[in-house]
Design an enzyme around this catalytic site. Sequence first.
Site: not given
Ligand code: NDP
Length: 413
Positions: A76, A253, A269, A366
Amino acid sequence: MKIYEMTNEERIRLLVQTGYLTTKQAELLQSRRTISLDLANSLSENQIGSFSLPYGFATDFVVDGQDYLVPMVIEEPSVIAAASNAAKRIKNSGGFRTFPSSRVVYGQIVLENLTETDIETLEKKDSEIFECAQQAHPSLIKRGGGIVSLRFNRYDGFLEIELGIDTVDAMGANMVNSILEKTAHKISSLVSGDILCSILSNSGQGQVITAEAAIDFEQLKTKSMSGSEVAFRIVKLANFAKQSVKRAVTHNKGIMNGIDAVYLATGNDFRAQEAAAHSFAFESGQYQPFSEWRIKDGQLLGTLKMPIELGSVGGAISALPMAQLSLAIMKITNSKQLQSVVAAVGLANNLSALRALVTTGIQAGHMGLQSKSLAVSAGASGFEIEEVSKRLNQTKNYTIENAKNILMKLRGK
Ligand code: NDP
């Protein structure tokens, strides 16, 4: 030279010279090939190509005393210009202040067909359930996060076990869902009822952040209106949004214009954010604006309060080279810092929209910027785009027909 007057190449060169980009990152931008087939295939299904959107950056953001260039992905016209314009007025008045809250994601384990004895058993074993959830993702505890709350909520025919989880720098959806499913497994060994589902809530209630900006009247004036008059008109329009749902939705918005653009640029997301934001807006039972504006100590004070549900690691954020590049440009080191910048961007876009609405009207700025995309839609290319856009702005008749006529004349037809 002003940034908006530079060519694409000049802007990239400036970012390299000023240390915002490495030469490797500059090459990635110039190649315009930012997602490999392997990555695309691993992120989503049935791939046949990649879909590009314009990638730019907003300037002049000072958030909690720190300078930022803020990458934004948006189709946009005028959103990046509006964010930068307001950010400069706010910078000249001292910058944004933010007040982050906790970073807690709530998850729900929903059970049915439980007897009263089952519920009592679960309530008595709350520490055992809490510990099971805590052990489900040990690396989270090492990072300073983990389970922070456990509640039993009774509904008609259901029991909800609600876990509050500090996911540190991750948005946490996958993490929370895994923790919930492991905990649900434990729960099903304790009672005879059925697990209906285990899933995070996108309510964003544990991630509400406040951003503030106090703007000097001098920064708000236009050619025909004093700064104080603009400020008082902004306050009135913002107050109107508290009463009119139709206005509040559009007010919000405008805020989401900036927020979503940073979400896209950082691989976050935006569906989760939209869901969280609008449920928060409706929390009182009447849809409300995310921001309010008032006069305080001779300045216009804007306060934005809303959930900002995001991460600075994990999911697509860690996988997409462009998302990594955006975080690098902003020098983001943790998710709270990104939340603060995103909230500031929302408030900046809000100020620009309100200021335009109570002065010249939104279309003046705009459509001036929209004219370029109108020129392209009419078939203009290369130098013709600028020329058709200029003539559209002169005639102020922003129709595709007018754009086509101008183009035909330009081509001597
Ligand atoms: P991930 O599954 O990638 O988990 C986070 C990763 O980051 C883990 O592997 C973790 O490692 C690592 N990590 C590294 N440094 C850090 C830190 N400082 N703090 C926290 N984690 C760290 O991603 P999310 O769990 O965040 O999930 C996000 C995704 O899920 C998005 O793509 C979203 O679109 C999707 N999603 C959304 C839904 C919804 O909103 N309803 C439903 C299902 C999926 P370690 O494992 O070692 O801790």
